[in-house]
Design a protein around this motif. Structure first.
Motif, mmCIF file in Angstrom:
data_model
loop_
_atom_site.group_PDB
_atom_site.id
_atom_site.type_symbol
_atom_site.label_atom_id
_atom_site.label_comp_id
_atom_site.label_asym_id
_atom_site.label_seq_id
_atom_site.Cartn_x
_atom_site.Cartn_y
_atom_site.Cartn_z
ATOM 1 N N TYR A 54 0.858 -1.278 0.060
ATOM 2 C CA TYR A 54 -0.109 -0.003 -0.021
ATOM 3 C C TYR A 54 0.826 1.293 0.023
ATOM 4 N N ARG A 55 2.218 1.175 -0.087
ATOM 5 C CA ARG A 55 3.111 2.380 -0.227
ATOM 6 C C ARG A 55 3.861 2.206 -1.585
ATOM 7 N N PRO A 56 2.808 2.883 -2.674
ATOM 8 C CA PRO A 56 3.685 2.869 -3.998
ATOM 9 C C PRO A 56 4.915 3.555 -4.224
ATOM 10 N N ASP A 57 5.401 4.499 -3.326
ATOM 11 C CA ASP A 57 6.732 4.881 -3.136
ATOM 12 C C ASP A 57 7.700 4.087 -3.052
ATOM 13 N N ILE A 58 7.523 3.104 -2.125
ATOM 14 C CA ILE A 58 8.528 2.177 -1.646
ATOM 15 C C ILE A 58 8.668 1.323 -2.949
ATOM 16 N N ILE A 59 7.831 0.840 -3.551
ATOM 17 C CA ILE A 59 7.796 -0.152 -4.858
ATOM 18 C C ILE A 59 8.652 0.679 -5.793
ATOM 19 N N ASP A 60 8.423 2.027 -5.861
ATOM 20 C CA ASP A 60 8.930 2.730 -6.814
ATOM 21 C C ASP A 60 10.417 3.034 -6.719
ATOM 22 N N GLY A 61 10.836 3.196 -5.317
ATOM 23 C CA GLY A 61 12.099 3.272 -4.915
ATOM 24 C C GLY A 61 12.724 1.842 -4.966
ATOM 25 N N CYS A 62 12.357 0.731 -4.982
ATOM 26 C CA CYS A 62 13.006 -0.305 -5.323
ATOM 27 C C CYS A 62 13.252 -0.389 -6.619
ATOM 28 N N LEU A 63 12.514 0.069 -7.468
ATOM 29 C CA LEU A 63 12.900 0.166 -9.075
ATOM 30 C C LEU A 63 13.985 1.154 -9.313
#
Length: 182
Positions: A158-167
């Protein structure tokens, strides 16, 4: 997954010793897909599995059928074709999984070069899980570990910014193909 130790202590002059129970049982597996599309929020689709004890004939990891089911579920959730960027895990290269992928036109697979976990955004998610929901925790049983992992994965999901950070941590970027740009 052995829980990492973030902090420990001991009397001055004594080396701290941290004991971890159940280290080699390997009863829980998690597979995840970090899903990205230009202009949309990233998604995390994951499936955990608790395996029977491998000493009594249970598996130690996901089978090709588990990955197949994850791909089918992801396709149903996303409602669009999937382009996989996979590492060279032996199950990802299984001939039966390859036959399944070849039989479906909604899946395209690209493999990362060997020994490049730094290019896999899901590795960043595993690192976050280890540091957030497993640090300094003595799990009492596999169910306790599974609850902690599910809670941690939901927090990431539920934290898209974290998933974006992984990319972003991989140094890779999303690009559109010439057909999409037209």
């Amino acid at each position: 997954m052995t829980p990492p130790t973030a902090r420990t202590w001991s009397p001055r002059g004594m080396t701290p010793v941290v004991r971890v129970r159940g280290r080699s049982q390997r009863r829980i597996s998690i597979a995840a897909l970090a899903c990205y599309k230009t202009g949309e929020r990233p998604r995390l689709i994951w499936r955990p599995t608790v395996h029977p004890d491998h000493k009594s004939g249970g598996r130690r990891s996901f089978a090709w059928t588990d990955y197949r089911d994850l791909l089918v579920d992801a396709h149903q959730q996303l409602g669009k074709p999937i382009v996989l960027v996979w590492d060279n895990l032996n199950v990802h290269r299984d001939r039966r999984l390859r036959a399944f992928i070849d039989a479906h036109d909604w899946i395209t697979v690209h493999y990362l070069p060997a020994y490049t976990p730094q290019l896999n955004p899901v590795e960043g998610i595993w690192s976050l899980l280890r540091r957030r929901c497993q640090t300094n925790t003595d799990f009492t049983d596999p169910a306790h570990l599974m609850r902690a992992l599910r809670r941690g994965l939901r927090q990431v999901q539920y934290r898209p910014d974290i998933i974006d950070g992984c990319l972003a941590g991989t140094g890779l970027t999303l690009t559109t193909s010439p057909l999409e740009g037209q």
